[in-house]
Design a protein around this motif. Sequence first.
Motif, PDB file in Angstrom:
ATOM      1  N   GLY A   3      39.082  44.417  38.738  1.00 59.41           N
ATOM      2  CA  GLY A   3      39.074  45.281  37.889  1.00 59.41           C
ATOM      3  C   GLY A   3      40.464  46.058  37.885  1.00 59.41           C
ATOM      4  N   ILE A   4      40.873  46.849  37.075  1.00 63.67           N
ATOM      5  CA  ILE A   4      42.356  47.339  36.788  1.00 63.67           C
ATOM      6  C   ILE A   4      42.010  48.545  37.693  1.00 63.67           C
ATOM      7  N   ALA A   5      42.906  49.168  38.633  1.00 58.11           N
ATOM      8  CA  ALA A   5      43.052  50.123  39.631  1.00 58.11           C
ATOM      9  C   ALA A   5      43.030  51.434  38.593  1.00 58.11           C
ATOM     10  N   PRO A   6      42.163  52.474  38.753  1.00 61.57           N
ATOM     11  CA  PRO A   6      42.172  53.545  38.347  1.00 61.57           C
ATOM     12  C   PRO A   6      43.451  54.611  38.423  1.00 61.57           C
ATOM     13  N   ARG A   7      43.611  55.677  38.017  1.00 61.45           N
ATOM     14  CA  ARG A   7      44.769  56.652  38.313  1.00 61.45           C
ATOM     15  C   ARG A   7      44.625  56.732  39.571  1.00 61.45           C
ATOM     16  N   ALA A   8      43.597  57.266  40.135  1.00 65.55           N
ATOM     17  CA  ALA A   8      43.326  57.787  41.612  1.00 65.55           C
ATOM     18  C   ALA A   8      44.052  57.015  42.568  1.00 65.55           C
ATOM     19  N   LEU A   9      44.100  55.668  42.484  1.00 68.19           N
ATOM     20  CA  LEU A   9      44.466  54.676  43.308  1.00 68.19           C
ATOM     21  C   LEU A   9      45.961  54.260  42.883  1.00 68.19           C
ATOM     22  N   SER A 189      49.379  42.364  33.204  1.00 69.71           N
ATOM     23  CA  SER A 189      49.999  42.083  34.465  1.00 69.71           C
ATOM     24  C   SER A 189      50.862  43.197  35.219  1.00 69.71           C
ATOM     25  N   PHE A 190      51.283  44.273  34.220  1.00 67.88           N
ATOM     26  CA  PHE A 190      51.932  45.363  34.679  1.00 67.88           C
ATOM     27  C   PHE A 190      51.159  46.465  35.058  1.00 67.88           C
ATOM     28  N   PHE A 191      49.661  46.317  34.951  1.00 68.92           N
ATOM     29  CA  PHE A 191      48.957  47.599  35.374  1.00 68.92           C
ATOM     30  C   PHE A 191      48.585  47.044  36.931  1.00 68.92           C
ATOM     31  N   PRO A 192      48.228  48.229  37.681  1.00 72.03           N
ATOM     32  CA  PRO A 192      47.877  47.907  39.041  1.00 72.03           C
ATOM     33  C   PRO A 192      46.527  47.063  38.949  1.00 72.03           C
ATOM     34  N   GLY A 193      46.502  45.913  39.486  1.00 73.83           N
ATOM     35  CA  GLY A 193      45.134  45.040  39.384  1.00 73.83           C
ATOM     36  C   GLY A 193      45.302  43.879  38.458  1.00 73.83           C
ATOM     37  N   GLY A 194      46.338  44.299  37.379  1.00 74.55           N
ATOM     38  CA  GLY A 194      46.606  43.380  36.316  1.00 74.55           C
ATOM     39  C   GLY A 194      46.795  41.840  36.693  1.00 74.55           C
ATOM     40  N   LEU A 195      47.561  41.657  37.847  1.00 77.24           N
ATOM     41  CA  LEU A 195      48.034  40.278  38.216  1.00 77.24           C
ATOM     42  C   LEU A 195      46.742  39.467  38.563  1.00 77.24           C
ATOM     43  N   ALA A 196      45.591  40.085  39.163  1.00 76.83           N
ATOM     44  CA  ALA A 196      44.487  39.319  39.583  1.00 76.83           C
ATOM     45  C   ALA A 196      43.700  38.933  38.190  1.00 76.83           C
ATOM     46  N   LEU A 197      43.895  39.890  37.054  1.00 76.40           N
ATOM     47  CA  LEU A 197      43.029  39.447  36.136  1.00 76.40           C
ATOM     48  C   LEU A 197      43.617  38.455  35.235  1.00 76.40           C
ATOM     49  N   VAL A 198      45.055  38.267  35.519  1.00 77.15           N
ATOM     50  CA  VAL A 198      45.876  37.364  34.706  1.00 77.15           C
ATOM     51  C   VAL A 198      45.855  35.933  35.520  1.00 77.15           C
ATOM     52  N   HIS A 199      45.845  35.886  36.766  1.00 73.94           N
ATOM     53  CA  HIS A 199      46.118  34.917  37.624  1.00 73.94           C
ATOM     54  C   HIS A 199      45.192  34.496  38.626  1.00 73.94           C
ATOM     55  N   GLY A 200      44.032  35.395  38.665  1.00 73.81           N
ATOM     56  CA  GLY A 200      43.155  35.180  39.692  1.00 73.81           C
ATOM     57  C   GLY A 200      43.205  36.378  41.044  1.00 73.81           C
ATOM     58  N   PHE A 262      48.333  42.949  46.636  1.00 77.04           N
ATOM     59  CA  PHE A 262      48.017  42.624  47.920  1.00 77.04           C
ATOM     60  C   PHE A 262      47.336  43.788  48.554  1.00 77.04           C
ATOM     61  N   SER A 263      47.861  44.897  48.435  1.00 75.75           N
ATOM     62  CA  SER A 263      47.446  46.376  48.907  1.00 75.75           C
ATOM     63  C   SER A 263      46.147  46.780  48.347  1.00 75.75           C
ATOM     64  N   LEU A 264      45.768  46.399  47.429  1.00 77.19           N
ATOM     65  CA  LEU A 264      44.663  47.126  46.625  1.00 77.19           C
ATOM     66  C   LEU A 264      43.478  46.446  47.385  1.00 77.19           C
ATOM     67  N   PRO A 265      42.229  47.386  46.978  1.00 78.58           N
ATOM     68  CA  PRO A 265      40.915  46.733  47.737  1.00 78.58           C
ATOM     69  C   PRO A 265      40.392  45.494  46.888  1.00 78.58           C
ATOM     70  N   ALA A 266      39.392  44.788  47.409  1.00 79.24           N
ATOM     71  CA  ALA A 266      38.872  43.882  46.559  1.00 79.24           C
ATOM     72  C   ALA A 266      38.469  44.125  45.484  1.00 79.24           C
ATOM     73  N   ALA A 267      37.810  45.256  45.169  1.00 78.64           N
ATOM     74  CA  ALA A 267      37.283  45.575  43.824  1.00 78.64           C
ATOM     75  C   ALA A 267      38.258  45.355  42.572  1.00 78.64           C
ATOM     76  N   TYR A 268      39.529  45.537  42.891  1.00 80.04           N
ATOM     77  CA  TYR A 268      40.625  45.450  41.968  1.00 80.04           C
ATOM     78  C   TYR A 268      41.623  44.269  42.156  1.00 80.04           C
ATOM     79  N   GLY A 269      40.881  43.100  42.917  1.00 80.59           N
ATOM     80  CA  GLY A 269      41.620  41.708  42.958  1.00 80.59           C
ATOM     81  C   GLY A 269      42.723  41.932  44.082  1.00 80.59           C
ATOM     82  N   GLY A 270      42.659  42.814  45.110  1.00 81.45           N
ATOM     83  CA  GLY A 270      43.514  42.710  46.200  1.00 81.45           C
ATOM     84  C   GLY A 270      42.952  42.332  47.786  1.00 81.45           C
ATOM     85  N   VAL A 271      43.472  42.362  48.509  1.00 82.11           N
ATOM     86  CA  VAL A 271      42.869  41.984  49.962  1.00 82.11           C
ATOM     87  C   VAL A 271      43.263  43.267  50.823  1.00 82.11           C
TER      88      VAL A 271
END
Length: 344
Positions: A3-9, A189-200, A262-271
């Motif tokens: 997902g895309i990270a919400p404003r809180a993150l 891609s510019f949103f937090p988590g957007g790179l994971a939506l576009v590239h995996g 990479f800093s985001l939680p897995a729910a938003y495509g990060g590690v």
Amino acid sequence: MAGIAPRALSPGTDIFANRHGCFVVRSDLGCFVWASDSHAPASVEVRSLHPACQGGEHYVGDAAPGSSVCILRGDVVHRATDLSTAPSPDPLPLHAVCCGGDHYAAGGGRFFVIFLARGVVLSVADLTTGAEAKEMPLVPAALHGLYYYASAEGLLAFLDVDGERGLCSHLFSNADCHEVLPVHPDVTSFFPGGLALVHGPAFGTWECVKLIQNDTDVPLPGSHDITRKVGHIQEKLANWTDSTASSPRAADLAVALLQAQFSLPAAYGGVGLQTEQEEWEAVAEEDESLRVILQPRQKLYWWQYVLGLGHKPLLFCRSLKVTRSPSPPTHVPLPRADVRPPEI
């Protein structure tokens, strides 16, 4: 699908639209993108955010048919003619009825303040006077949007992730949802988590870079050369252009976005890992020698930690580990992130 990270993150992330196009602000990265259209843009430009425009809680296009932008901090509003220039030095207080909104939008000559807990949208002619206030119910489908904005014509929209189409704009009124339009990958891609939506989604894994073994029945001393990659594969993440000489360099922006992803939680495509301390220059090969006495029939495995998106490695970390087992290590060598994206 991540997902895309919400404003809180990702505080300071926002989207607004006016007659000039669509704007996505990343205050945490000190820049924003302008797109002629968020769904099928002819171009997407990266622009630097003026330092005095950073730190906003909400970024809203002006309700008047001009090009100014409202920056909300607490219960005051600053106006800027452009996010690349300094805002007016004297902020104006928000009217009491306009304070405390979860999201703000502007279009069609009106401002909209969205109160999710109450399930209502407040429409006003002016955020500082609360003039011509009208309250409307928020349609249930719009209660769980990630970000909200309004078209220049005044139609409200919220962003959400669709399992098949990725990030989408849901256009709605106080009566119903009207249309769902996929957001273009270069904007997503510019949103937090957007790179994971576009590239995996991001991944972190140990890769075996060298296997040495002794196939004899006697101890075998020797020196072994290990060649490994270190650094960042400078992959093009989106078709962004630099609009001015002061715009952030594409390479710097790519690094900042990857570090944030990479800093985001897995729910938003990060590690959920900090990577700022790693080598972010262009990838290069390094040689290292290992002197070891291999026991009879012994095997040693050299592992390197690698981060990437989808199935593509992008960052070769300095962390190495030697094991006697063909199974990769389970230890994660990087520190956990506090999910605050890096600045550029």
